[in-house]
Design an enzyme around this catalytic site. Structure first.
Site, short mmCIF file in Angstrom:
data_model
loop_
_atom_site.label_atom_id
_atom_site.label_comp_id
_atom_site.label_asym_id
_atom_site.label_seq_id
_atom_site.Cartn_x
_atom_site.Cartn_y
_atom_site.Cartn_z
N ASP A 16 0.82 -1.22 0.00
CA ASP A 16 0.00 0.00 0.00
C ASP A 16 0.85 1.26 0.00
OD1 ASP A 16 -2.46 -1.20 -0.01
OD2 ASP A 16 -2.76 -1.06 2.17
N ARG A 96 -0.37 6.01 16.99
CA ARG A 96 -0.76 6.98 15.96
C ARG A 96 -0.41 8.42 16.30
NH1 ARG A 96 -0.16 2.98 12.83
NH2 ARG A 96 -1.74 1.38 13.08
N ASP A 125 -7.49 4.50 12.35
CA ASP A 125 -6.13 5.02 12.30
C ASP A 125 -6.09 6.31 11.49
OD1 ASP A 125 -5.06 3.02 13.89
OD2 ASP A 125 -4.81 1.65 12.19
N SER A 176 -5.35 -8.38 8.43
CA SER A 176 -4.75 -7.05 8.49
C SER A 176 -4.08 -6.93 9.85
CB SER A 176 -5.85 -5.99 8.32
OG SER A 176 -5.33 -4.74 8.72
N1 ARG Z 1 -9.04 -1.90 16.31
C1 ARG Z 1 -7.74 -1.43 16.67
C2 ARG Z 1 -7.74 0.06 16.73
O1 ARG Z 1 -8.47 0.70 16.04
C3 ARG Z 1 -6.69 -2.00 15.78
C4 ARG Z 1 -6.27 -1.25 14.57
C5 ARG Z 1 -5.30 -2.03 13.78
N2 ARG Z 1 -4.88 -1.40 12.57
C6 ARG Z 1 -4.64 -2.05 11.44
N3 ARG Z 1 -4.27 -1.33 10.45
N4 ARG Z 1 -4.82 -3.35 11.31
O2 ARG Z 1 -7.03 0.61 17.52
#
Ligand code: ARG
Length: 408
Positions: A16, A96, A125, A176
């Protein structure tokens, strides 16, 4: 093609973000990538650098951010016993604001007009990175090519091949994944059906509890002012201590989490996590607070912890409320020092012993044996006053339905 200026792209080295680097270059941007080492597994940082440059970047930053991540994000979260919905230790959410902060700083240094990330339009994110960036530097544009371009996976691969970007199509994960030193998040694929048990290939940090050793392992974690500083008596710095615990607790299958999570973007999502070090430390820290903090401080703190978890989850890291909550929590942590003895066994981290120089547990008050210092006579007056409001109420109002007792 019109020149659009420099953009700082958060770059993982995956498909990506590599396609994003090339695509932004084709749009007229000069791309500077930023790859953060936050303790994720199996990251080849040098490979990421050369891949970034082959994907069109004019410059590639590769930064070891483990220490600032732990000191400025993980430890405040640990002191807050930070969990979203009481279950998720926020591992992805905490990284983040760090990434946003570092990108904003690089953008300033390089004179960039924008930052960019590879998040899709469905996750949170994107919300966190953009809200944090806007808070730190409102002049920076935020670009989200992966969200905006609507490429399918196949189209991305074709694009990559056509532009000479190396593609590792071989062992692409069916999930993912987002991964750092505080834990690993696993989503998508077969997990999207909440009836499906997560297959064992979803996990890489923990073993199945029933495959874990039949012998328990005891560890001692020393805290100073709410922060873990030593493992089994050996002083360690933050990232090393968490990494060591990931290994030791992971071997016992500790830290697997499987939940239906309420996302900020409005829907429920099935989320699987493995956070062996985080769960062990949170368990130990929470226990140490019970021996060193006053009951009302504990109760008030618990309410703020819920709020902390929501703010960190929802991208409000740089908000005044999150900062004020952490300021309150820091005053409580002055006293949270000592040692927690934790037993790791078959998927569980259980506290089996506590010791603190600030212990407010009094053996004299608690004991039922020799040395009892509790004033038994005082109980009589205490009970009279304590029960007075209920006694008064019952004298005026009828009693509830009686329990029927059969004749004997
Ligand atoms: N659900 C979690 C969060 O929003 C995990 C996010 C994981 N991110 C990913 N790109 N797989 O904090």
């Amino acid at each position: 093609m019109t020149k659009k200026g420099k953009v700082v792209l958060a770059y993982s080295g995956g498909l990506d973000t590599s396609v994003a680097a090339m695509w932004l270059t084709e749009q007229g941007y000069e791309v500077i990538t930023m790859t953060a080492d936050v303790g994720q597994q199996a990251v080849d940082l040098e490979a990421a650098r050369s891949k970034a440059l082959r994907s069109g970047a004019i410059k590639a930053y590769v930064l070891d951010l483990k220490k600032p991540f732990v000191d400025q994000f993980v430890w405040p979260a640990l002191k807050a016993n930070g969990m979203y919905q009481g279950t998720y230790p926020l591992n992805s959410a905490l990284s983040r604001p760090l990434i946003a902060e570092v990108m904003a700083e690089i953008a300033e240094r390089e004179g960039a007009v924008a930052v960019a990330h590879g998040c899709t339009g469905k996750g949170q994110d994107q919300v966190r990175i953009e809200v944090c960036t806007n808070a730190l530097n409102p002049d920076l544009q935020v670009l989200a090519p992966v969200r905006d371009w609507h490429f399918t996976r196949e189209a991305e691969m074709e694009y990559a091949e056509a532009h000479g970007i190396p593609v590792l199509a071989t062992s692409s994960s069916p999930y993912s994944i987002d991964d750092n030193i505080w834990g690993r998040s696993i989503e998508c694929g077969i997990l999207e059906d909440p009836w499906n048990e997560p297959p064992s290939d979803a996990y890489t940090l923990t073993c199945d509890p029933w495959d874990a050793p039949d012998e328990p392992e005891f560890i001692e974690i020393t805290f100073e002012k709410g922060i873990p500083v030593a493992l089994d008596g050996a002083k360690m710095d933050g990232p090393d201590l968490i990494a060591a615990l990931n290994e030791r607790a992971g071997k016992h299958g500790v830290g697997r989490i499987d939940m239906l999570e309420d996302r900020l973007v409005g829907f429920k999502s099935r989320e699987v996590y493995e956070c062996p070090g985080a769960i062990t430390l949170l368990t130990a820290h929470r226990a140490l607070e019970t021996i060193s903090l006053d009951k009302r401080v504990l109760a008030a703190k618990k309410e703020l912890e819920v709020k902390f978890g929501e703010l960190a989850y929802e991208g409000y890291w740089f908000s005044p409320l999150r900062e004020a909550i952490n300021a309150f929590i820091d005053t409580t942590q002055e006293y949270v020092s000592g040692v927690a003895k934790v037993r790791l066994y078959k998927g569980q981290a259980v506290v089996r012993g506590l010791r603190s120089p600030n212990s407010i547990y009094s053996h004299g008050l608690a004991t039922y044996s020799e040395g009892d210092a509790f004033d038994h006579e005082a109980a009589v007056g205490f009970i009279k006053i304590w029960g007075l409001p209920i006694k008064t109420w019952r004298q005026v109002h009828e009693s509830k339905e009686a329990i029927e007792i059969p004749a004997q």
